[in-house]
Design an enzyme around this catalytic site. Structure first.
Site, PDB file in Angstrom:
ATOM      1  N   LYS A 176     -29.870 -40.862  -1.503  1.00 46.12           N
ATOM      2  CA  LYS A 176     -30.967 -41.368  -2.350  1.00 46.12           C
ATOM      3  C   LYS A 176     -30.585 -41.016  -3.785  1.00 46.12           C
ATOM      4  CE  LYS A 176     -34.472 -40.823  -4.369  1.00 46.12           C
ATOM      5  NZ  LYS A 176     -34.545 -41.114  -5.820  1.00 46.12           N
ATOM      6  N   GLU A 252     -29.296 -27.060  -5.243  1.00 42.67           N
ATOM      7  CA  GLU A 252     -28.693 -26.678  -6.524  1.00 42.67           C
ATOM      8  C   GLU A 252     -29.684 -27.108  -7.584  1.00 42.67           C
ATOM      9  OE1 GLU A 252     -27.201 -26.579  -9.772  1.00 42.67           O
ATOM     10  OE2 GLU A 252     -25.851 -28.203  -9.225  1.00 42.67           O
ATOM     11  N   CYS A 286     -26.866 -28.911 -15.682  1.00 45.35           N
ATOM     12  CA  CYS A 286     -27.582 -27.723 -15.206  1.00 45.35           C
ATOM     13  C   CYS A 286     -26.852 -26.441 -15.586  1.00 45.35           C
ATOM     14  CB  CYS A 286     -27.796 -27.804 -13.707  1.00 45.35           C
ATOM     15  SG  CYS A 286     -26.264 -27.759 -12.799  1.00 45.35           S
ATOM     16  N   GLU A 388     -36.467 -24.153 -18.421  1.00 46.00           N
ATOM     17  CA  GLU A 388     -35.351 -25.101 -18.585  1.00 46.00           C
ATOM     18  C   GLU A 388     -35.825 -26.314 -19.389  1.00 46.00           C
ATOM     19  OE1 GLU A 388     -31.938 -26.801 -15.708  1.00 46.00           O
ATOM     20  OE2 GLU A 388     -33.907 -27.605 -15.227  1.00 46.00           O
TER      21      GLU A 388
HETATM   22  N1  NAI Z   1     -30.738 -28.776 -12.927  1.00 51.07           N
HETATM   23  C1  NAI Z   1     -30.388 -29.990 -12.651  1.00 51.07           C
HETATM   24  O1  NAI Z   1     -29.359 -30.214 -12.125  1.00 51.07           O
HETATM   25  C2  NAI Z   1     -31.302 -31.088 -13.030  1.00 51.07           C
HETATM   26  C3  NAI Z   1     -32.514 -30.800 -13.592  1.00 51.07           C
HETATM   27  N2  NAI Z   1     -33.342 -31.782 -13.961  1.00 51.07           N
HETATM   28  C4  NAI Z   1     -34.604 -31.382 -14.556  1.00 51.07           C
HETATM   29  O2  NAI Z   1     -35.613 -31.936 -13.788  1.00 51.07           O
HETATM   30  C5  NAI Z   1     -36.534 -32.631 -14.622  1.00 51.07           C
HETATM   31  C6  NAI Z   1     -37.080 -33.818 -13.862  1.00 51.07           C
HETATM   32  O3  NAI Z   1     -36.039 -34.773 -13.640  1.00 51.07           O
HETATM   33  P1  NAI Z   1     -36.048 -35.618 -12.322  1.00 51.07           P
HETATM   34  O4  NAI Z   1     -34.992 -36.610 -12.281  1.00 51.07           O
HETATM   35  O5  NAI Z   1     -37.450 -36.130 -12.102  1.00 51.07           O
HETATM   36  O6  NAI Z   1     -35.659 -34.484 -11.286  1.00 51.07           O
HETATM   37  P2  NAI Z   1     -36.112 -34.354  -9.846  1.00 51.07           P
HETATM   38  O7  NAI Z   1     -35.699 -33.042  -9.344  1.00 51.07           O
HETATM   39  O8  NAI Z   1     -37.560 -34.681  -9.734  1.00 51.07           O
HETATM   40  O9  NAI Z   1     -35.315 -35.529  -9.139  1.00 51.07           O
HETATM   41  C7  NAI Z   1     -34.070 -35.376  -8.515  1.00 51.07           C
HETATM   42  C8  NAI Z   1     -34.029 -36.275  -7.300  1.00 51.07           C
HETATM   43  O10 NAI Z   1     -35.033 -35.878  -6.383  1.00 51.07           O
HETATM   44  C9  NAI Z   1     -35.820 -37.000  -6.004  1.00 51.07           C
HETATM   45  N3  NAI Z   1     -37.159 -36.513  -5.695  1.00 51.07           N
HETATM   46  C10 NAI Z   1     -38.157 -36.230  -6.558  1.00 51.07           C
HETATM   47  N4  NAI Z   1     -39.238 -35.796  -5.891  1.00 51.07           N
HETATM   48  C11 NAI Z   1     -38.921 -35.808  -4.578  1.00 51.07           C
HETATM   49  C12 NAI Z   1     -39.628 -35.488  -3.396  1.00 51.07           C
HETATM   50  N5  NAI Z   1     -40.880 -35.064  -3.412  1.00 51.07           N
HETATM   51  N6  NAI Z   1     -39.002 -35.626  -2.214  1.00 51.07           N
HETATM   52  C13 NAI Z   1     -37.718 -36.056  -2.167  1.00 51.07           C
HETATM   53  N7  NAI Z   1     -37.010 -36.396  -3.256  1.00 51.07           N
HETATM   54  C14 NAI Z   1     -37.588 -36.264  -4.449  1.00 51.07           C
HETATM   55  C15 NAI Z   1     -35.748 -37.905  -7.212  1.00 51.07           C
HETATM   56  O11 NAI Z   1     -36.115 -39.212  -6.885  1.00 51.07           O
HETATM   57  C16 NAI Z   1     -34.306 -37.740  -7.606  1.00 51.07           C
HETATM   58  O12 NAI Z   1     -33.479 -38.529  -6.798  1.00 51.07           O
HETATM   59  C17 NAI Z   1     -35.742 -33.017 -15.829  1.00 51.07           C
HETATM   60  O13 NAI Z   1     -36.582 -33.153 -16.917  1.00 51.07           O
HETATM   61  C18 NAI Z   1     -34.790 -31.897 -15.950  1.00 51.07           C
HETATM   62  O14 NAI Z   1     -35.368 -30.885 -16.723  1.00 51.07           O
HETATM   63  C19 NAI Z   1     -33.027 -33.082 -13.743  1.00 51.07           C
HETATM   64  C20 NAI Z   1     -31.823 -33.451 -13.192  1.00 51.07           C
HETATM   65  C21 NAI Z   1     -30.848 -32.464 -12.808  1.00 51.07           C
HETATM   66  O1  LIG Z   2     -19.980 -29.692  -9.767  1.00 52.27           O
HETATM   67  C1  LIG Z   2     -19.885 -29.712 -10.993  1.00 52.27           C
HETATM   68  O2  LIG Z   2     -18.795 -29.594 -11.545  1.00 52.27           O
HETATM   69  C2  LIG Z   2     -21.038 -29.928 -11.859  1.00 52.27           C
HETATM   70  C3  LIG Z   2     -22.271 -29.656 -11.487  1.00 52.27           C
HETATM   71  C4  LIG Z   2     -23.368 -29.922 -12.362  1.00 52.27           C
HETATM   72  C5  LIG Z   2     -24.635 -29.925 -11.943  1.00 52.27           C
HETATM   73  O3  LIG Z   2     -24.946 -29.564 -10.717  1.00 52.27           O
HETATM   74  C6  LIG Z   2     -25.769 -30.386 -12.784  1.00 52.27           C
HETATM   75  O4  LIG Z   2     -25.600 -30.557 -13.977  1.00 52.27           O
HETATM   76  O5  LIG Z   2     -26.842 -30.633 -12.219  1.00 52.27           O
END
Ligand code: NAI
Ligand SMILES: O=C(O)/C=C/C=C(\O)C(=O)O
Length: 484
Positions: A176, A252, A286, A388
């Site tokens: 997904k 993660e 991240c 974050e």
């Molecule tokens: N640390 C990281 O790697 C990341 C952090 N973020 C943070 O998260 C915030 C929100 O971004 P989003 O894209 O909305 O992140 P998210 O964590 O909500 O979404 C990531 C994935 O999870 C799915 N998802 C969301 N809710 C779900 C549920 N209840 N059940 C199953 N799947 C679900 C989404 O459709 C997407 O594919 C951003 O503003 C950012 O701060 C976003 C992307 C990566």
């Molecule tokens: O696997 C990597 O090299 C990078 C990972 C980065 C993330 O998991 C992220 O930005 O969410």
């Protein structure tokens, strides 16, 4: 208008509902995405289950490995298509995706193909009362159908980081992708078919989280394990879903990563590395740095140099070779990041540079552009220092001693990554070992050897992936005991 379809059982499938895929660069709609219904997700899971029983499940490791190499080669052959699709969805500069995202998409298949070929097994001889003895050896089997829930920041890189090892271990997947970045996951379906990956092994369902494809995948009883990268709150929801049926999760999640810069560092290297760790991918990594601690004797010089660097960043179209920073992923995310820009001021920060929306040419005015931003002067208790943000911003604070800075860096709910800048080897080891994180870089950032464990401590995650550590998640490890 381009249509982004679901990929189920080896064929592209439309659905009744679509949603727009918008360019973060201009705000224009670039494609319509077909949102998978519950029935389509169910069909994807059933196809994935059937594929386990079919030719895929019967292949030798060598046969699987050949196909994974072909997937890697397929991505490389159509490199420019992946590049354009990834940059259209994310707005990131070509220069970044060309060197990081797309090559890693291919490498993720190649490296896990290599690893699975060479994985050793445990073997123990034991004594038995009759004197004949017994032997034990461990044997890995696929965990089954793996649900792969992906974020938008490094779409192909992070999706293949999960799909590569999952397939190498003989599993099948239902992916997904993020609703913001559906294109490269869909395109990969063509590569899978060309590479001879049997139908049902790789499935892609598009949609959102709650009451959509994300929830349908993670709550589906036919999914045996779930791997997720994204926000910590979402990870917690997915963990609850996985509790039904006691299914394993690999999570993660977020970070609030610190960089620690000692006065004895190679100054230019520390500035170059911190520029990347704060601003690369418009701060949407991240592993990125949002808290910078600089030893007092070089504090002013460091702030000035990072300010100069930030002000020298070129915001622009992805295909412009001069561009080294793109927009944020969406207007919604920009609103979130801007709310922290406002909060920083309310909490008493000094804005060293940035803090708002840049002026862009008319044709880019609809994009989610934001200024690279640096603050000083906040206490460690400020929300901006603890939550974050996921944008191109950092706070820089001075410190006076090693013990003090370790305690301050560790004073966080998160524990994903850290960077330490020093030329004192003993100190580098000492500090790195005391930091409560899953990944610590010394005199570098985002230097990735894919054989190493990758994941977070505290609220940053559960489990480790990478190298043989991925095998722990993507296989069941069985002990076979044979009485001689
Ligand atoms: N640390 C990281 O790697 C990341 C952090 N973020 C943070 O998260 C915030 C929100 O971004 P989003 O894209 O909305 O992140 P998210 O964590 O909500 O979404 C990531 C994935 O999870 C799915 N998802 C969301 N809710 C779900 C549920 N209840 N059940 C199953 N799947 C679900 C989404 O459709 C997407 O594919 C951003 O503003 C950012 O701060 C976003 C992307 C990566
Ligand atoms: O696997 C990597 O090299 C990078 C990972 C980065 C993330 O998991 C992220 O930005 O969410």
């Amino acid at each position: 208008m381009k249509q982004i379809l679901n990929f189920i059982n080896g064929t592209y499938q439309p659905s009744n509902r679509t949603f727009p895929d918008r360019s973060p660069v201009t705000g224009e709609i670039v494609a319509q995405v077909h949102e998978a219904s519950r029935e389509q997700v169910d069909a994807a899971v059933r196809a994935a289950r059937a594929a386990l029983e079919g030719p895929w499940g019967k292949m030798t490791v060598a046969e699987r490995v050949e196909r994974l190499y072909a997937v890697a080669a397929g991505i490389e052959k159509r490199f420019d298509e992946f590049l354009v699709a990834e940059c259209e969805d994310t707005g990131k500069p070509f220069s970044l995706a060309r060197h990081v995202d797309i090559p890693r998409g291919a490498a993720n298949f190649r490296i896990f193909a290599d690893i699975i070929k060479n994985v050793p097994t445990e073997f123990f001889e034991m004594a038995t009362p009759d004197g004949r003895g017994a032997i034990n050896y461990s044997y890995r089997t696929p965990v089954g159908v793996v649900g792969v829930i992906c974020p938008w920041n490094l779409p192909l890189l992070l999706m293949t980081w999960k799909v590569g090892p999952a397939l190498a271990c003989g599993n099948t997947v239902v992916v997904k992708p993020s609703e913001e970045t559906p294109q490269t996951a869909a395109l990969l379906g063509e590569i899978m078919n060309e590479a001879g990956i049997p139908p049902g092994v790789y499935n892609v369902v598009h949609g959102f989280g709650p009451d959509s494809a994300g929830e349908f995948v993670t709550t589906h009883p036919g999914v045996n394990a779930i791997t997720f990268t994204g926000e910590t709150r979402t990870g917690e929801i997915i963990m609850k879903a996985a509790a039904q049926g006691a299914r394993p999760v690999s999570l993660e999640m977020g970070g609030k990563n610190a960089a620690i810069v000692f006065a004895d560092c190679d100054f230019d290297a520390a500035i170059e590395g911190t520029m990347r760790s704060v601003f690369a991918n418009c701060g949407q990594v991240c592993l990125g740095t949002e808290r910078v601690y600089v030893e007092r004797p070089i504090f002013d010089r460091f702030v000035e140099a990072l300010k100069r660097g930030a002000e020298g960043l070129q915001l622009g179209r992805p295909d412009d070779p001069a561009t080294n920073m793109g927009p944020l992923i969406s207007q919604e995310h920009r609103e979130k990041v801007l709310s922290y820009y406002r909060l920083a001021v309310e909490e008493g920060a000094t804005v060293v540079t940035g803090g708002g929306i840049p002026e862009m040419p008319k044709e880019l005015a609809g994009g989610s552009w934001i200024q690279p931003t640096i603050w000083t002067g906040l206490p460690d208790t400020a929300r901006v220092m603890r939550e974050e943000i996921f944008g191109p911003c950092c706070h820089i604070a001075p410190f006076d001693s090693e013990e003090e800075v370790i305690a301050r860096a560790n004073d966080s709910d998160y524990g994903l990554a850290a960077a330490v800048w020093t030329t004192n080897l003993s100190r580098a080891h000492r500090v790195a070992q005391k930091l409560e994180v899953g990944i610590c870089w010394v005199n570098s950032w985002f230097l990735r050897d894919l054989r190493t464990p990758f994941g977070g401590a505290k609220r940053s995650g559960i489990g480790r992936e990478g190298g043989v550590h991925s095998l722990e998640f993507y296989t069941e490890l069985k002990n076979i005991c044979i009485k001689l």
